[in-house]
Motif scaffolding. Structure first.
Motif: not given
Lengths: 113, 270
Positions: A54-55, A61-64, A66-67
């Motif tokens: 992913p970019p 700000r991403r919550v997770y 690598a998911g």
């Protein structure tokens, strides 16, 4: 070793200003050196235009991550150092990043909001 | 005449400014515990009724008199509608009582509204009311069965309703259709994708819970583990936790057809 998160907190305290945290410039250099751009698009990092992962624009700000991992500076450093441990089978390889190097990379990536 | 236009322009500017200030200052109470101002409620109600009537006008209505159809509608109603709308002698669930607007008593609505309008609302839902769209959950046939039951409901006493036996709902059957990117774009809203992903071309939360999907059509790997091709993408969308049991991405019950259509849309994001 158990005091590590605490020390890290101290180190990161006072980073409320707009100035990039210590190590960010070095982190940017390291992201290039380790070839992160072969798989990720990373704003500000030359030739980082990979499309496998992913970019990383806005990754702070991403919550997770690598998911699978809740995003925090500590977890991001752990993920960078041992992706296979956190998510067996992931395409992201263990690149033998040292703890200090990971910390600097994270300092740069946490500035990408 | 020129002067009149000038006054109009000044008035319009004033109204726009007042609206902007009202909006930005936080003056209007958006809580569900504070009732709307009466003019606001009337305005929203009229706009909703007019919007539905215009869109329901062209829908051909099938015969709704078959009792077996109403029976199937009852099963669907008990499974999906009664929690919010209640039924004769049956209250909505407590959470639904806290909604604003409060979900309507459909025995009343069914008496007042045309069948086509009921069908349209159940199929497409209503923005900002909590009424969900059922298009991606129920077939048109099931939607009409629901309408057939709704039309019967005003004539059913609470005692009769309690005694009604509903057949068990039939399993969902996907209609076969070639992948359709436009339908996929609409399906993305219906599976809450935007609550976790930023997706170009769509208006919504676009929240950064998971990675942004700009350029996903050119990405070589999905979720860090699967080579990106239409089959794998559909598989991932339908059962992410089968691919990666640790994933924060939940299984959302995406149907085969809906997954194919979403894949078709995502493939356009180069």
């Amino acid at each position: 070793m158990r005091a590590m998160p605490f020390v890290l907190c101290l180190a990161l305290a006072g980073c409320g200003t707009d100035a990039p945290p210590a190590g960010a410039a070095n982190g940017k250099l390291l992201l290039r050196q380790f070839g992160c751009g072969a798989c990720h698009r990373i704003p500000g990092v030359a030739a980082a235009e990979g499309v496998a992962g992913p970019p990383l624009a806005g990754v702070a700000r991403r919550v997770y991550l690598a998911g699978v991992v809740p995003n925090s500076p500590q977890n991001m450093a752990r993920w960078i150092r041992a992706p296979q441990e956190h998510k067996p089978g992931t395409t992201m390889p263990d690149l033998r990043v040292t703890e200090a190097q990971a910390r600097d990379m994270v300092a740069y990536l946490q500035g990408l909001r | 005449m020129k002067r009149f236009a000038k006054i109009l322009a000044i008035l319009a500017a004033l109204v726009a400014t007042a609206g902007g200030v009202g909006m930005y200052s936080g003056w209007y109470d958006v809580s569900a515990t504070d009732e709307h101002l009466r003019p606001t409620y009337r305005m929203l109600d009229i706009a909703m009724r007019r919007s539905v009537r215009v869109r329901g006008a062209d829908i051909p209505v099938p015969s709704l008199t078959d009792p077996a159809m109403a029976q199937r509608g009852l099963a669907i109603y008990r499974q999906n509608c009664v929690t919010c709308h209640g039924a004769p002698g049956v209250a909505p669930e407590p959470f639904a009582l806290g909604m604003a607007p409060t979900p309507a008593n459909l025995a009343h609505t069914a008496r007042e509204w045309a069948a086509a309008d009921l069908f349209w609302v159940v199929k497409h839902g209503l923005k900002m009311t909590g009424m969900p769209a059922w298009e991606f959950r129920l077939s048109d046939e099931e939607l009409w069965a629901t309408v057939a039951f709704l039309q019967r409901m005003p004539q059913i006493s609470p005692q009769e309703y309690a005694a009604l036996q509903a057949p068990s709902p039939l399993p969902r059957v996907d209609e076969a259709a070639p992948p359709d990117a436009d339908r996929g774009k609409r399906a993305i809203h219906q599976y809450a994708c935007l609550t976790c992903h930023a997706i170009p071309g769509l208006v919504g939360a676009n929240a950064p819970v998971g990675p942004p999907l700009a350029g996903i059509g050119s990405r070589t790997i999905i979720a860090g583990v699967l080579p990106n091709n239409p089959d794998n993408m559909a598989r991932w969308l339908r059962a992410p936790r089968q691919v990666n049991p640790q994933s924060a991405m939940p299984d959302l019950g995406v149907s085969e057809r809906d997954a194919r259509d979403i894949v078709a849309y995502l493939a356009t994001l180069k």
